[in-house]
Design a protein around this motif. Structure first.
Motif: not given
Lengths: 589, 191
Positions: A310-321
């Protein structure tokens, strides 16, 4: 009216409002509550089918007869229903037909995390993907319109976080969709090669029309949403990924696709032209990414974001710096760790006596799908394989055929009542037919347990709890050609062990039915019977704790204690006590 | 502004029902609210959680590490397990109740000692003897409503008509005992 609904309840609400007449499904987490909810609406005939293939076939029949119909299942259930689905794409529908499929990224309660969008691509069937409960309702309504307008089944895909989240839903009235006239049209519904060749052409032209709809109309129809914000970053996403993107990337422009197949390549191209950087946010497989790349659109996807889980908001924040916005948290390692708490079989669960017996027999156990898969965990560790619904019986036979009679004498297939009726029967037929000698243990606890107590053809009740014919498992097994069929009480673990040893030694197929109701069934809770440890007789030998009962503790400093609130009166613990310290009590006195 | 409440416990303790009541009340009070829950295999005596987020507009239904404003734990050891999800400035409402897990019952590990002191040293913690109160009221299963009462008192949302929401969401024959449990929980948390 505004109310708070589970995504699954909102799917059912959408179906109700769409005037659906027939719903047929097989339970499976995270899809089960869809069908449980349609059963509560009057005007919908809802039923549990023995498996997903039958369920979809029932829905197809209902649709051909002119009534709107729906079938709901989990992702692996669609594998079972794939056969009718692929040809249903050729025939098209009579009245609207929607198939709801719930994926489980992260495998909260599944054996794999396949991406059902692949089925839309492979079967050439349009797919909608809602992001919250309000969309679950409105997309199902839209799906029925599309189904009838384009003469196609429509897939609606959920994921666990949509199916099992509760959000607000504005409900409407039921549309009374009149029964359409049945049309005798063999060229459309009899898929023999000559007819299928013609329908194959129809399928392609229909998909071309659907692609145009997805490009030109789906946005105004409330399926796609284009959220114009900054130009630095643009996100293409669907389903739950949308809520993560909104939360983690408040400055990004977002193109949220509500119809995920066919992919609206032109729309994405126009969106891409408005942003400097384009990222596709999709859990599991790169389905959108692959189609968009093939169309020559420059983007980032799985190189940046994980393919697993699964993703989460944190996954996106981490990946997009953009990790500055993350909430404050305790430093990793600054907190003590809690001992693990794996799921366990309940107090009074009849599966325990069986798996303790299997562990003592040291059998090679081909397991199956249900609560009893927990028999694989310590301390029982009495399972060697678990693949899919019904696999235990076929696999045990395969083992016998490959490894010979001596190995076969140690092999056993273990399968629940509902799973046996789902797809174990054909495996047993195969064993008999092909000269196998497997021992098959059917755990008959009178319910489909793990998904939360659904009725099945062996329970004597239908989905509403009304009386229904109960299949006679013994007669069924005999009819399949098994001569040795016997019933044991699984709570008598030692008798179960003896029966196992006897049947495994016999060089012919045999079936043992371990029959005792699920301890969580209202009728099974033996409130009148409790077991209690007599402290003066307890030697603290801890032999009774072999019953691995969550109601029992102690035995180190003081005597073993049984929590009377949790005891379900199965008496398994007392069978291990050599000192008669565990006594049966009448709890009502 | 979005507030996040994480309810954790052991499968079968009634965390889902408490979360459902919470979510329904918040919606009726006019908040945008999302709740995420996990069903299925982990429910069988395993560690379970449900997540409730509310505010003017809620996006993700999922609470991340450090993201919870309030952690409600129906079991002591579970509070420890889920503590990383609580914001260090957040509050914990903890049931002073131990349910040993299978490895502990089997003697493979020990129930951690000093859990409450550990929690108090890290965050603002309200400890409630919900199990004891529920038992005294005559139904051990109403423990979840005692904790729910303590949560409501700690949230500053006591003006929502919770009693009506509770009455509409529990079995008819248990309305009275659940309301008693709820009131007792509120009183406990207020000291």
């Amino acid at each position: 009216m505004r109310s708070i609904m589970l995504g699954n309840e909102a799917v059912a609400r959408g179906a109700y409002e769409a005037g659906v007449r027939v719903v047929s499904s097989y339970p499976g987490t995270p899809s089960t509550e869809i069908t449980e909810s349609t059963a509560r609406y009057s005007g919908i005939h809802t039923e549990w089918a023995p498996n997903e293939k039958v369920a979809l076939e029932v829905a197809i029949g209902a649709s051909v007869a002119g009534g709107r119909s729906m079938s709901a299942m989990k992702h692996v259930g669609l594998n079972v229903a794939a056969d009718p689905l692929f040809t249903l794409a050729y025939t098209g529908v009579g009245a609207g037909l929607v198939v709801v499929v719930a994926d489980d990224p992260g495998m909260h309660s599944s054996q794999n995390e396949q991406d059902s969008r692949r089925y839309a691509v492979a079967a050439r069937v349009p797919m909608l993907e809602p992001a919250d409960s309000a969309e679950c309702r409105s997309f199902v309504l839209r799906a029925f319109e599309l189904s009838e307008r384009f003469d196609t089944p429509v897939l609606v895909r959920l994921t666990t976080r949509v199916a099992h989240s509760r959000t607000a839903v504005e409900t409407g009235e039921r549309l009374e969709a009149p029964l359409r006239a049945f049309v005798h049209d063999p060229a459309k519904y009899v898929m023999m090669p000559s007819n299928a060749k013609a329908r194959r052409v129809v399928l392609e032209s229909r998909i071309a029309e659907l692609a145009r709809y997805c490009e030109d109309e789906a946005e105004s129809a409330g399926l796609h949403r284009w959220i114009r914000k900054g130009t630095r970053l643009g996100v293409v996403t669907s389903g739950i990924g949308f809520s993560y993107a909104e939360e983690a990337l408040p400055d990004a422009s977002i193109l949220k696709l509500g119809m995920v197949w066919p992919v609206p390549v032109g729309l994405v191209r126009r969106f891409a032209a408005t942003v400097d950087r384009l990222v596709v946010v999709e859990e599991l497989d790169p389905v959108l990414e692959t189609e968009l790349r093939a169309a020559g659109i420059e983007l980032e996807g799985k190189g940046l974001l994980p393919r697993i889980g699964e993703y989460s908001a944190a996954t996106l924040r981490r990946a997009l710096g953009d990790d500055d916005r993350k909430p404050a948290a305790f430093a990793p390692g600054s907190l003590p760790e809690a001992p693990v708490r794996p799921p366990v079989l309940c107090a009074g669960c009849p599966h325990k006596g069986v798996f303790l017996a299997l562990a003592r027999v040291k059998a090679v156990v081909c397991g199956d799908i249900g609560c009893y898969t927990l028999g694989a965990l310590p301390p029982m560790k009495a399972m060697d394989t678990c693949v899919c619904m019904g696999a235990s019986i076929g696999m045990a036979h395969g083992m016998d055929m490959a490894a010979g009679r001596e190995f076969a004498a140690r092999t056993i297939a273990v399968i629940g009542d509902s799973t046996f009726l789902h797809s174990g029967m054909t495996g047993l037929l195969n064993t008999v037919y092909n000269g196998g000698a497997s021992t098959v243990l059917i755990l008959d606890n009178s319910i489909t347990g793990m998904t939360g107590h659904q009725q099945n053809p062996s329970t004597g009740k239908d989905i509403h709890g009304n009386a229904a014919p109960a299949v006679d498992l013994e007669a069924l097994c005999r009819a399949l050609g098994v001569r040795r069929v016997r019933v044991v009480d699984p709570n008598d673990t030692f008798a179960t062990e003896r029966a196992l040893r006897e049947e495994m030694a016999v060089p012919e197929p045999s079936v043992l039915i371990a029959r005792s109701p699920c301890a969580l069934l209202p009728d099974a809770c033996r409130d009148d019977v409790l077991y209690r440890v007599e402290p003066s007789a307890c030697t603290k030998c801890r032999a009774c704790l072999k019953a691995i009962c969550p109601a029992m503790s102690g035995g180190y400093d003081g005597p073993v204690v049984i929590d009377p609130e949790m005891c379900n009166g199965c008496g398994l613990c007392a069978r291990f006590c050599k000192f008669d310290a565990i006594r049966k009590e009448d709890a009502t006195s | 502004m979005v507030r996040s409440i994480l309810l954790v416990g052991v499968g079968g303790q009634g965390t889902l029902l408490a979360s459902k009541i919470l979510t329904t009340g918040l919606m009726q009070a006019g908040y945008d609210v999302k709740m995420s829950e996990i069903h299925g295999m982990s429910q069988r005596g395993g560690s379970v959680s449900s997540q409730v987020r509310y505010g003017d507009k809620v996006e993700s239904p999922v609470i991340e590490i450090g993201g919870a404003d309030i952690l409600v734990s129906f079991e002591k050891m579970e509070a420890l397990r889920w503590l990383p999800y609580l914001n260090p400035k957040g509050k914990a409402v903890v049931n002073d109740f131990e349910l040993p897990s299978a490895p502990i019952l089997a003697g493979k590990s020990l129930y951690p000692k000093g859990v409450l002191d550990e929690l108090r040293s890290k965050v603002a913690a309200t400890v409630v003897d919900a199990a004891g109160i529920a038992k005294r009221l005559g139904n051990a299963r109403s423990m979840n409503l005692v904790l729910f009462g303590a949560l409501v008192a700690g949230m500053g949302l006591a003006d929502i008509d919770w009693e009506t929401v509770i009455s509409e969401n529990v079995k008819k024959e248990t309305v009275e005992i659940n309301l008693k449990a709820f009131r007792e929980g509120m009183a406990q948390a207020r000291g």
